[in-house]
Design a protein around this motif. Structure first.
Motif, PDB file in Angstrom:
ATOM      1  N   ARG A   1      16.265  15.338  -5.394  1.00 34.45           N
ATOM      2  CA  ARG A   1      15.539  15.359  -6.651  1.00 34.45           C
ATOM      3  C   ARG A   1      15.610  14.011  -7.368  1.00 34.45           C
ATOM      4  NH1 ARG A   1      14.381  20.500  -8.331  1.00 34.45           N
ATOM      5  NH2 ARG A   1      12.825  19.371  -9.548  1.00 34.45           N
ATOM      6  N   GLY A   2      14.524  13.664  -8.059  1.00 34.35           N
ATOM      7  CA  GLY A   2      14.466  12.443  -8.830  1.00 34.35           C
ATOM      8  C   GLY A   2      14.169  11.194  -8.015  1.00 34.35           C
ATOM      9  N   ARG A   3      14.018  11.334  -6.693  1.00 35.65           N
ATOM     10  CA  ARG A   3      13.694  10.186  -5.850  1.00 35.65           C
ATOM     11  C   ARG A   3      12.170  10.085  -5.702  1.00 35.65           C
ATOM     12  NH1 ARG A   3      18.304   8.423  -3.272  1.00 35.65           N
ATOM     13  NH2 ARG A   3      17.133   6.478  -3.049  1.00 35.65           N
ATOM     14  N   PRO A   4      11.656   8.939  -5.296  1.00 26.93           N
ATOM     15  CA  PRO A   4      10.205   8.745  -5.294  1.00 26.93           C
ATOM     16  C   PRO A   4       9.424   9.760  -4.476  1.00 26.93           C
ATOM     17  CG  PRO A   4      11.324   6.644  -5.038  1.00 26.93           C
ATOM     18  CD  PRO A   4      12.381   7.699  -4.955  1.00 26.93           C
ATOM     19  N   TRP A   5      10.006  10.280  -3.401  1.00 31.84           N
ATOM     20  CA  TRP A   5       9.260  11.199  -2.547  1.00 31.84           C
ATOM     21  C   TRP A   5       9.171  12.615  -3.135  1.00 31.84           C
ATOM     22  CZ3 TRP A   5      13.631   8.485  -1.173  1.00 31.84           C
ATOM     23  CH2 TRP A   5      14.821   9.193  -1.019  1.00 31.84           C
ATOM     24  N   GLU A   6       9.811  12.857  -4.264  1.00 31.69           N
ATOM     25  CA  GLU A   6       9.634  14.164  -4.911  1.00 31.69           C
ATOM     26  C   GLU A   6       8.197  14.343  -5.384  1.00 31.69           C
ATOM     27  OE1 GLU A   6      11.297  16.873  -8.644  1.00 31.69           O
ATOM     28  OE2 GLU A   6      12.367  15.049  -8.063  1.00 31.69           O
ATOM     29  N   LEU A   7       7.558  13.242  -5.772  1.00 32.89           N
ATOM     30  CA  LEU A   7       6.203  13.337  -6.305  1.00 32.89           C
ATOM     31  C   LEU A   7       5.187  13.742  -5.242  1.00 32.89           C
ATOM     32  CD1 LEU A   7       5.403  13.059  -9.225  1.00 32.89           C
ATOM     33  CD2 LEU A   7       4.582  10.761  -8.734  1.00 32.89           C
ATOM     34  N   PRO A   8       5.151  13.090  -4.054  1.00 34.07           N
ATOM     35  CA  PRO A   8       4.212  13.578  -3.036  1.00 34.07           C
ATOM     36  C   PRO A   8       4.497  15.010  -2.601  1.00 34.07           C
ATOM     37  CG  PRO A   8       5.605  11.827  -2.162  1.00 34.07           C
ATOM     38  CD  PRO A   8       5.789  11.834  -3.635  1.00 34.07           C
TER      39      PRO A   8
ATOM     40  N   GLN B   1       0.789  -1.229   0.000  1.00 36.57           N
ATOM     41  CA  GLN B   1       0.000   0.000   0.000  1.00 36.57           C
ATOM     42  C   GLN B   1       0.822   1.281   0.000  1.00 36.57           C
ATOM     43  OE1 GLN B   1      -3.199  -0.301  -0.410  1.00 36.57           O
ATOM     44  NE2 GLN B   1      -3.195  -2.530  -0.193  1.00 36.57           N
ATOM     45  N   GLY B   2       2.121   1.188  -0.130  1.00 33.31           N
ATOM     46  CA  GLY B   2       2.921   2.393  -0.251  1.00 33.31           C
ATOM     47  C   GLY B   2       3.629   2.811   1.034  1.00 33.31           C
ATOM     48  N   LEU B   3       4.508   3.803   0.894  1.00 36.13           N
ATOM     49  CA  LEU B   3       5.331   4.305   1.995  1.00 36.13           C
ATOM     50  C   LEU B   3       5.008   5.770   2.263  1.00 36.13           C
ATOM     51  CD1 LEU B   3       8.755   2.815   0.861  1.00 36.13           C
ATOM     52  CD2 LEU B   3       7.153   1.837   2.518  1.00 36.13           C
ATOM     53  N   HIS B   4       5.201   6.165   3.510  1.00 35.59           N
ATOM     54  CA  HIS B   4       4.878   7.535   3.903  1.00 35.59           C
ATOM     55  C   HIS B   4       6.069   8.482   3.759  1.00 35.59           C
ATOM     56  CE1 HIS B   4       0.882   6.648   5.231  1.00 35.59           C
ATOM     57  NE2 HIS B   4       1.310   5.679   6.023  1.00 35.59           N
ATOM     58  N   SER B   5       5.744   9.749   3.516  1.00 35.29           N
ATOM     59  CA  SER B   5       6.739  10.825   3.455  1.00 35.29           C
ATOM     60  C   SER B   5       6.412  11.847   4.534  1.00 35.29           C
ATOM     61  CB  SER B   5       6.717  11.507   2.080  1.00 35.29           C
ATOM     62  OG  SER B   5       6.916  10.574   1.046  1.00 35.29           O
ATOM     63  N   TYR B   6       7.453  12.593   4.963  1.00 35.50           N
ATOM     64  CA  TYR B   6       7.298  13.519   6.084  1.00 35.50           C
ATOM     65  C   TYR B   6       7.965  14.857   5.778  1.00 35.50           C
ATOM     66  CZ  TYR B   6       6.061   9.223   8.528  1.00 35.50           C
ATOM     67  OH  TYR B   6       5.465   8.046   8.891  1.00 35.50           O
TER      68      TYR B   6
ATOM     69  N   ALA C   1      12.954  19.840   5.507  1.00 31.96           N
ATOM     70  CA  ALA C   1      13.352  18.717   4.657  1.00 31.96           C
ATOM     71  C   ALA C   1      12.139  17.844   4.403  1.00 31.96           C
ATOM     72  CB  ALA C   1      14.466  17.906   5.313  1.00 31.96           C
ATOM     73  N   PHE C   2      12.100  17.261   3.203  1.00 32.80           N
ATOM     74  CA  PHE C   2      11.032  16.327   2.846  1.00 32.80           C
ATOM     75  C   PHE C   2      11.671  14.959   2.661  1.00 32.80           C
ATOM     76  CE2 PHE C   2       7.567  14.463   0.355  1.00 32.80           C
ATOM     77  CZ  PHE C   2       6.458  14.970   1.025  1.00 32.80           C
ATOM     78  N   LEU C   3      11.271  13.996   3.521  1.00 34.03           N
ATOM     79  CA  LEU C   3      11.962  12.711   3.610  1.00 34.03           C
ATOM     80  C   LEU C   3      10.970  11.570   3.777  1.00 34.03           C
ATOM     81  CD1 LEU C   3      14.452  13.990   6.309  1.00 34.03           C
ATOM     82  CD2 LEU C   3      15.130  13.465   3.965  1.00 34.03           C
ATOM     83  N   LEU C   4      11.489  10.347   3.744  1.00 37.12           N
ATOM     84  CA  LEU C   4      10.692   9.195   4.130  1.00 37.12           C
ATOM     85  C   LEU C   4      10.755   9.086   5.666  1.00 37.12           C
ATOM     86  CD1 LEU C   4      11.584   6.626   1.316  1.00 37.12           C
ATOM     87  CD2 LEU C   4       9.611   8.144   1.470  1.00 37.12           C
ATOM     88  N   SER C   5      10.863   7.886   6.214  1.00 31.02           N
ATOM     89  CA  SER C   5      10.851   7.733   7.671  1.00 31.02           C
ATOM     90  C   SER C   5      12.047   8.398   8.343  1.00 31.02           C
ATOM     91  CB  SER C   5      10.786   6.253   8.061  1.00 31.02           C
ATOM     92  OG  SER C   5      11.835   5.526   7.458  1.00 31.02           O
TER      93      SER C   5
END
Length: 375
Positions: A160-167, A131-136, A204-208
């Motif tokens: 840039r260019g990583r999956p969390w750029e889209l959210p 179901q996907g991963l969260h961004s913070y 910063a916009f990151l995953l966990s």
């Protein structure tokens, strides 16, 4: 201990990434095009050092530990080759491996896969992976900001260019903002904590990693994809190189069978603690992994569902449309050609898992449907 200046941090990080990438690329075994049975089948995956060895993230790690795929391939005279890919270089290195026909399969993110396909790499999504991963979104201490609009004109770290750029981009759109409204600093997550602590970035916009920054007192989370639509979560699936999939459907079936078996093992409540502990073998404490999973309304079993739901297909169409409309890719990706449904059904039947997962994704909650990022 004195904090390094961002220039030194960035130079060190770039140098480390280049060195690791060179070593990883050298590890790829080149194989030319051939319809003949290959001597090896190569799977690339995100990995990190742990207790003197490389351990693989997610279902790839379960597949390796289970050993079933390796045994089945060996019966056919084929070796299973694993290529570890560091998080710091991640998807770009996997895309390079696919493009050079040095990788046959990889479990990795939606956005990088769309980039690869747009660039002419014939990937196939052969098995969904949950179901996907969260961004913070994390802001530095002392900054009076409570939502994305409060950061207008500020310096935000975004790899840039990583999956969390889209959210991140979708969060901006939902609030009538553009990336040009901010000073975007393109640094990888490893360099972000020092930059945030020194005040050289404001957020910063990151995953966990974002939760870890908050736990260490380096900043505070002011938004996450748990507050946004389900479609905003970064997804990772099992992708195969198109020519390999078409030339060797029976081997592709074995790979998908192995990942479906791994998903079923991970989805059992009795294995929850083991899954969380395994996910924490990198740089993330167990409590951060547990917190990342918490309070998002997704049942544990459904986190690992390999079924092709309408939500999944709509998600990839959304990613393809969005990337093209924003000029992030040059060519529009045909999602119907990307998604290959031939293998999951037989894998479920083979493992007697029909009906184990829901045929549709869990409904969105009212909180998820609320306007994201609003104050």
């Amino acid at each position: 201990m004195a904090i390094q200046k961002p220039k030194s941090i960035k130079s060190w990080a770039i140098g480390a990434v280049v060195l690791v990438a060179a070593v990883a690329l050298a590890a790829f075994q080149f194989r030319g095009d051939s319809g003949a049975t290959p001597k090896t089948l190569t799977i690339a995956g995100i990995a990190y050092p742990f207790e003197g060895r490389q351990v693989y993230n997610g279902l790839t790690g379960v597949v390796i530990r289970d050993g079933w795929l390796k045994q089945e391939l060996a019966k056919r005279g084929i070796a299973l080759a694993l290529t570890p890919v560091p998080t710091a270089v991640g998807a770009p290195l996997i895309n390079e491996g696919f493009s050079g026909k040095r990788v046959d399969f990889a479990a990795y993110g939606d956005f990088p896969a769309i980039i690869a396909v747009s660039g002419g790499v014939p990937l196939r999504l052969v098995a969904p992976m949950g179901q996907g991963l969260h961004s913070y979104l994390v802001v530095r201490n002392g900054l009076a900001a409570n939502n994305i609009a409060d950061l207008k004109g500020k310096r935000i770290a975004l790899h840039r260019g990583r999956p969390w750029e889209l959210p991140f981009s979708k969060l901006l759109d939902a609030n009538g903002l553009r990336q040009s409204d901010f000073k975007i600093v393109n640094i990888n997550p490893a360099a972000t904590p020092a930059a945030l602590a020194s005040g050289n970035i404001d957020a910063a916009f990151l995953l966990s990693d974002g939760l870890l920054l908050e736990q260490k007192g380096a900043g505070r989370v002011i938004w996450s994809t748990k507050q946004g639509p389900a479609d905003w979560r970064m997804r990772a699936e099992l992708f195969g190189r198109g020519d390999f999939v078409d030339d060797h459907p029976e081997l592709t079936q074995l790979v998908v069978n192995a990942y479906v078996r791994a998903a079923a093992w991970s989805a059992q409540d009795a294995n929850r603690d083991r899954v969380i502990r395994d996910s924490a073998r990198g740089s993330m404490p167990v409590e951060i992994i547990a917190r990342d999973y918490a309070n998002d309304g997704i049942p544990w079993r459904e986190r690992f569902s390999p079924t092709y739901t309408r939500e999944l297909i709509d998600h990839y169409r959304s990613v393809a449309d969005y990337a093209f409309a924003r000029g992030l890719v040059r060519n529009k990706v045909d999602v119907d050609k990307l998604i290959d449904r031939r293998f999951v059904g037989p894998a479920l039947r083979d493992a007697k898992l029909e009906g184990f997962w829901s045929p549709v994704a869990p409904p969105q909650t009212q909180a998820q449907l609320a306007v994201p990022g609003a104050s």
